[in-house]
Motif scaffolding. Structure first.
Motif, short mmCIF file in Angstrom:
data_model
loop_
_atom_site.label_atom_id
_atom_site.label_comp_id
_atom_site.label_asym_id
_atom_site.label_seq_id
_atom_site.Cartn_x
_atom_site.Cartn_y
_atom_site.Cartn_z
N ARG A 178 23.54 -34.95 39.66
CA ARG A 178 24.40 -34.69 40.81
C ARG A 178 25.34 -35.86 41.06
NH1 ARG A 178 22.82 -33.52 46.93
NH2 ARG A 178 22.48 -35.75 46.81
N ALA A 179 24.81 -37.07 40.93
CA ALA A 179 25.64 -38.25 41.17
C ALA A 179 26.77 -38.32 40.15
CB ALA A 179 24.80 -39.51 41.14
N PHE A 182 29.37 -35.79 40.98
CA PHE A 182 30.12 -36.27 42.15
C PHE A 182 31.16 -37.31 41.75
CE2 PHE A 182 30.01 -39.63 45.56
CZ PHE A 182 30.81 -38.96 46.46
N GLU A 183 30.80 -38.20 40.84
CA GLU A 183 31.69 -39.30 40.48
C GLU A 183 32.71 -38.91 39.42
OE1 GLU A 183 32.15 -42.56 41.44
OE2 GLU A 183 31.01 -41.94 43.19
N ILE A 224 15.85 -32.90 53.81
CA ILE A 224 17.21 -32.69 53.33
C ILE A 224 17.60 -33.84 52.42
CG2 ILE A 224 19.60 -32.60 54.04
CD1 ILE A 224 18.25 -31.44 56.73
N GLY A 225 18.09 -33.50 51.28
CA GLY A 225 18.55 -34.53 50.37
C GLY A 225 17.45 -35.16 49.56
N PRO A 318 18.29 -43.59 37.10
CA PRO A 318 18.59 -42.16 37.09
C PRO A 318 18.78 -41.58 35.70
CG PRO A 318 20.51 -43.42 37.78
CD PRO A 318 19.40 -44.40 37.60
N ARG B 245 29.65 -47.45 49.64
CA ARG B 245 30.24 -46.59 48.61
C ARG B 245 29.36 -46.56 47.36
NH1 ARG B 245 31.57 -43.54 45.68
NH2 ARG B 245 33.54 -42.92 44.77
N LYS B 247 26.16 -47.01 47.25
CA LYS B 247 24.96 -46.22 47.52
C LYS B 247 25.30 -44.73 47.52
CE LYS B 247 21.87 -49.33 47.89
NZ LYS B 247 20.94 -49.46 46.79
N ILE B 248 26.49 -44.40 48.03
CA ILE B 248 26.90 -42.99 48.05
C ILE B 248 27.07 -42.47 46.63
CG2 ILE B 248 28.84 -41.47 48.60
CD1 ILE B 248 29.16 -43.16 51.19
N SER B 249 27.60 -43.30 45.76
CA SER B 249 27.82 -42.81 44.40
C SER B 249 26.49 -42.58 43.69
CB SER B 249 28.71 -43.77 43.61
OG SER B 249 27.94 -44.80 43.08
N LYS B 250 25.46 -43.30 44.12
CA LYS B 250 24.14 -43.04 43.52
C LYS B 250 23.53 -41.76 44.05
CE LYS B 250 22.71 -47.50 41.92
NZ LYS B 250 22.43 -48.80 42.46
N ASN B 251 23.68 -41.54 45.33
CA ASN B 251 23.15 -40.32 45.94
C ASN B 251 23.90 -40.10 47.24
OD1 ASN B 251 21.77 -38.21 46.98
ND2 ASN B 251 19.82 -39.28 47.20
N PHE B 252 24.73 -39.06 47.27
CA PHE B 252 25.56 -38.90 48.45
C PHE B 252 24.84 -38.19 49.60
CE2 PHE B 252 26.82 -35.37 45.64
CZ PHE B 252 26.57 -34.29 46.46
N SER B 253 23.62 -37.71 49.36
CA SER B 253 22.85 -37.13 50.48
C SER B 253 22.24 -38.26 51.28
CB SER B 253 21.74 -36.25 49.95
OG SER B 253 22.27 -35.22 49.19
N LEU B 300 37.29 -38.26 48.99
CA LEU B 300 35.93 -38.64 48.56
C LEU B 300 34.89 -37.66 49.08
CD1 LEU B 300 33.95 -40.80 47.38
CD2 LEU B 300 33.92 -41.80 49.66
N ALA B 304 32.03 -34.58 47.42
CA ALA B 304 30.61 -34.37 47.72
C ALA B 304 30.35 -32.91 48.07
CB ALA B 304 30.17 -35.27 48.86
#
Lengths: 616, 426
Positions: A178-179, A182-183, A224-225, A318, B245, B247-253, B300, B304
């Motif tokens: 997923r990451a 996303f990227e 969640i998540g 990951p 940012r 941390k978000i790129s690793k897991n955005f939840s 961005l 997500a």
């Protein structure tokens, strides 16, 4: 760092030292991965007397490393070459140098001891069969792994989509988690959604029955998540098993869908992924060796394994791929060590003259070139053990060179030492896996209808296979035997690398400091079916897969045939039974372990703490 | 923790029953500590009443004994159950004795003692966090200790600066070490669990209260007076936004990371006035700095929700971004700002309609689309030429109603809320 284990004997024809006994339960000839797995399991789990011999002076054979090459006067360093035993026994059909070294004073010559160049580099996945065996057999004591940092799929830039020169490659990151989705800036929003849906479904199948709370749509309590919940399906959730296994049956209208290739499956409705993304998933996640590899069977199983492997060891790793430090040759050696530690007798430089099955005495006799006669109840024979006279064996138990000649395909490999990373020097990733699908290679020198993919694995200093500022690239691709070896990788070598060091202008391409290529026979899947007898097994050499998965599978089913229940002796279902049963988990023994919950209502102390508090 | 196998009810009950005697024991010990506190108070009462020297000596002895008993007991207890607030309070009371400035002659000795006590408290709190990294009390204790130390430094430097300048500050380098260590600890904790909101909150505390004013990474602000406040502030803000940012790129939840980003984003409000002034005078159509930042942020967050529309955290951040837009245009109303606002609403509407079409059963895109239609209708009404656009406004409000009605079916748990919105729209 070339492994050269020397057990003290100088002449290979010198008689073996006397063994404590001449009758063994199991004799294993060869130290390849499958052989050492069987030897270690028979010794450690089966508690059998095991003799592990290898005709050569080093471990591994086709799972081992290349040897240092010397010029005619034996002092000039010429890089590395395929061990003589492999070429002599037909395990390597031909070799072709890519870049040779003539200068003994060059950088590589002085650093040569820091290299460990595998014959057939392979890696494992975090949750595959090999990792399971490593964990349960305690082979982990002798091994270290690092993650494969990133995967890429190559795209040819000749179509004018990007601004690269014609025939050049562009490395596109593989979006498998997923990451990563996303990227990934290259995916369109619609495709992001489509790929995510596909992976969700695969994840559902992968985690079914594992007990991990992966948060179904109807599970309101799943955080969640939480890992796994990203793949939650709601009402549209499909029945398990219909995803891959029965998709052909569901669309019974089209008979062809049963034989759909992985790539076509991804590109067709309902997945509707673009060609690049399909290539990425098919070759970098499922590791399909060809564009036409079928969806059913190994390919979908690898996909599931890959998805299970991602993040298996926590959020900090990951990635799914695990690279053994000091090269994949270490893995076979580690299992040899497990065998030795649990009582097996191991010796190198023990060439065998003759093996004879004595049905009357229900044992197999092994005659060494040193003139020693040994007997065993079960015999395992690996590759590159020299010419052995075989008496009393059925024809299909012996894989003759002739049979290998008759195979239509072969495996081509190339090993390069380069001076910089092929995915760009500004990228932090150096331990990378790259798949180069045929569609990305309009410039290749031959036509083929089989559409085989070229796999490339790049290792850097951190993998302990090479010194700082150098890189090792392993290339592997199947092809028809009619294709000349030098043509197989020619376009890739020209486009990604440069062969001559350019001093004047700054070139972005990595320079090949040394390189060689070689061709090995194709290891057919149907060899597995030849495990018919319960006293003899012959293993082929390394296969074309980039993971150890198939080799471990082979070892498992061989183990089943040799030591399994008679009722199932001929079945292939053994490939799911691990060679090493799971060791009792620490958690299970420590039920007394303390736990504290937020409400302070239930508090478990361990006995020490309890005693201490009582005394206070 | 996330993603663990859940315990069955039966085994949970069994475990509870098994631990009952131990719980009883803990409760007994807890009571003892409460009594200990009372005894201590009594001592103090006596001490205040009368006091010749012999008694004093005796008192300090028993006090010392009591104190060490209290320390061992409380430490043991919070290591087992860090939510026992009485224990922490007892320790806080003791810490207060050391942190007060007494203006005595042996100040150095006193500071040395304070340092040791502070180290001890941080250590105990760390032990508590090891047991439960989400313990409110252990985190609060840590925050409290550092805040007291910080106050002490402020007060001592202000009171003694007139006499001795900065030379007394053996506490300052100590504090710097402490803060650097805190940052290291936070790094480890957030790597282990990037959704530990306690750790995120504490990170903001460390960064805002201390790092920003006193130490900035390698640079010691005490030594480079010339660095302006806002430069340091900007640098910190950028660093923190970048960290979030990553941390978000690793897991955005990750609500915490998105929130962290919003906290260090908000302060862009400060320079938006300057930015808008310059662009309005030059009357160019190029986006202002604030607009560019906001656009990038919308982009961005859209990545997500395109990846995972079911995930709430991205939608929440999207909602916050929309609210920023409101705040931005209302700060000083101008036509260009309003145009930008409507344009952004429209762009987001198109984007999310696409998600909604791909995932018709997902409530989030439908909800956000409904809101955007409503907002657009409202904004256009405020516009000067709204009569000309009457049909567009009508279209938006009809669409919004349709969507809210669809949501009644999609998300029946909240149908009361959607009904209410529909009623208000009439």
């Amino acid at each position: 760092m070339t492994e050269e284990k020397n057990d003290g004997k100088k002449d290979e024809n010198e008689p073996a030292e006397s063994f404590p006994t001449r009758a063994f339960d199991v004799i294993v000839l060869g130290t390849g991965l499958a052989e050492s797995l069987i030897a270690s399991s028979a010794s450690k789990i089966g508690k059998k007397s095991v003799l592990l011999l290898d005709a050569n002076d080093h471990y591994g054979n086709s799972f081992g490393t290349l040897t240092e090459a010397r010029g005619t006067d034996e002092t000039l360093f010429k890089g590395w070459s395929v061990p003589v035993c492999l070429t002599r026994s037909g395990a390597v059909l031909e070799t072709h140098d890519v870049v040779t070294i003539d200068d003994d004073e060059c950088l590589l010559a002085s650093l040569r001891r820091k290299f460990s160049v595998d014959v057939a580099f392979k890696f494992s996945l975090g949750d595959d069969r090999l990792t399971e065996e490593v964990c349960n057999s305690e082979a982990y004591k002798y091994l270290e792994f690092k993650t494969l940092e990133k995967s890429f799929v190559c795209v040819g830039t000749s179509d004018g989509k990007t601004n690269g020169k014609k025939g050049e490659f562009e490395f596109v990151p593989v979006p498998a988690s997923r990451a990563e989705i996303f990227e990934n800036a290259r995916l369109s929003p619609t495709e992001k959604r489509g790929l995510m849906r596909f992976l969700k479904k695969a994840r559902d199948v992968a985690l079914e029955g594992t007990g991990v709370n992966y948060g179904r749509g109807d599970d309101a309590n799943a955080p969640i998540g939480a890992p796994g919940t990203e793949y939650t399906l709601d009402a549209e959730r499909e029945d398990e098993g219909t995803f891959f296994a029965n998709d052909g049956d569901n669309n019974s209208s089209s008979s062809s869908s049963k034989n759909t290739s992985m790539k076509a499956f991804l590109m067709e409705s309902p997945n509707d992924l673009s060609e690049i993304t399909s290539d990425a998933v098919a070759h970098c996640v499922s590791f399909c060796p060809s564009v036409t590899t079928k969806l059913r069977g190994r390919a979908s199983e690898m996909l599931i394994t890959y998805i299970r492997s991602m993040g298996k060891y926590g959020p900090e790793t990951p990635q799914a791929g695990l690279i053994p430090l000091y090269g994949s040759g270490e893995v076979a050696q580690a299992f040899c060590r497990v065998a030795a530690v649990s009582g097996a007798i191991t010796a190198l430089r023990q060439p065998i003259k003759k093996i004879e099955r004595k049905n009357s005495e229900s044992h197999i006799e092994v005659l060494t070139k040193g003139g020693r006669v040994l007997t065993c109840k079960k015999l395992v024979l690996g590759d590159a053990q020299g010419d052995i006279e075989m008496v009393g064996f059925a024809n299909d138990e012996i894989i003759t060179p002739n049979r290998r000649e008759s195979s239509k395909f072969c495996i081509n490999r190339a090993v390069l030492v380069t001076n910089r990373s092929m995915v760009g020097s500004d990228e932090a990733q150096h331990r990378v896996f790259v798949a180069i699908p045929p569609a990305a290679r309009p410039g290749k020198l031959y036509k083929d209808e089989d559409e085989f993919v070229c796999f490339a694995t790049q290792l850097d200093y951190s993998s302990r296979c090479c010194p700082k500022d150098t890189f090792i690239v392993h290339l592997c691709q199947k092809s028809r035997r009619t294709v000349p070896l030098q043509d197989v990788f020619a376009d890739i070598l020209d486009n990604i690398f440069s062969k001559v060091k350019q001093n004047g202008e700054e070139t972005k391409k990595p320079t090949i400091l040394w390189g060689t290529s070689y061709r090995t026979p194709d290891v057919d899947d149907d060899i597995v079916e030849s495990f018919k007898s319960d006293d003899f097994v012959k293993f082929p050499g390394a296969d074309c897969n980039v993971t150890f998965e198939e080799t471990v599978r082979l070892a498992r089913s061989a183990n089943g045939c040799l030591f399994g229940d008679d009722a199932n002796a001929s079945s292939l279902s053994f490939d799911t039974l691990p060679l090493f049963p799971k060791a009792p988990q620490k958690g299970e023994e420590r039920e007394e372990e303390e736990e504290v919950t937020g409400d302070g209502e239930t508090i478990d102390l361990n006995e020490d703490e309890y005693a201490l508090l009582r005394d206070l | 923790m996330h993603g663990r196998k859940r315990e069955s009810t039966a085994s949970r009950l069994e475990r509870r029953a098994k631990s009952l005697p131990k719980v009883k024991l803990l409760q007994k010990l807890h009571k003892e500590i409460v009594h200990l506190q009372n005894a201590d108070d009594n001592e103090k009462g006596k001490d205040g009443g009368g006091g010749d020297d012999d008694d004093d000596d005796h008192d300090t002895k028993t006090q010392k004994k009591m104190e060490s008993l209290m320390l061992t007991l409380t430490q043991k207890l919070v290591e087992i159950q860090p939510e026992m607030i009485t224990c922490w309070n007892k320790r806080k009371a003791r810490f207060c004795l050391y942190v007060v400035v007494r203006q005595q002659k042996n100040e150095e000795e006193e500071e040395e003692r304070l340092k040791n006590v502070a180290k001890e408290e941080l250590h105990v709190s760390e032990q508590g966090l090891r047991r439960n990294p989400k313990s409110y009390c252990a985190w609060e204790h840590r925050r409290w200790v550092i805040a007291r130390l910080y106050d002490r430094i402020l007060s001592s430097s202000s009171s003694s600066s007139s006499e001795r300048g900065n030379e007394d500050s053996s506490l300052l380098p100590f504090m710097k070490d402490v803060v650097l260590r805190e940052r290291e600890m936070l790094e480890t904790l957030l790597n282990a669990d990037d959704r530990n909101f306690h750790a995120w909150n504490y990170r903001r505390f460390v960064v805002d209260k201390i790092t920003r004013y006193y130490f900035n990474g390698e640079h010691d602000r005490m030594n480079e007076e010339e660095v302006a406040d806002d430069v340091i502030e900007n640098r910190t803000r950028e660093e923190e936004a970048k960290y979030a940012r990553e941390k978000i790129s690793k897991n955005f939840s990750n609500y915490s990371a998105w929130h962290h980003r919003s906290v260090h984003f908000e302060q862009l409000d400060d320079d938006k006035n300057q930015a808008s002034v310059t662009t309005e005078t030059s009357s160019s159509s190029s986006p202002t700095r604030f607009q560019a930042v906001l656009d990038a942020e919308f982009e961005l967050v859209s990545q997500a929700f395109f990846t995972e529309p079911e995930d709430q955290s991205a939608w929440m951040y999207h909602r916050w971004l929309l609210s920023q837009l409101d705040a931005y245009s209302s700060s000083s109303s101008s036509s260009s700002k309003n145009a930008y606002k409507i344009q952004t609403f429209q762009r987001e509407l198109d984007r999310i309609t696409e998600v909604s079409e791909m995932e018709p059963t997902c409530k989030w895109p439908a909800l956000v689309c409904a809101r955007l239609h409503k907002l657009l209708a409202k904004e256009m009404k405020l516009d000067d030429d709204f009569e000309r656009r009457a049909d567009v406004i009508l279209k938006h409000s009809i669409k919004a109603k349709e969507l809210y009605e669809k949501l009644l079916l999609l998300d029946p748990l909240r149908k009361g809320y959607y009904r209410d919105v529909l009623d208000r729209m009439l």
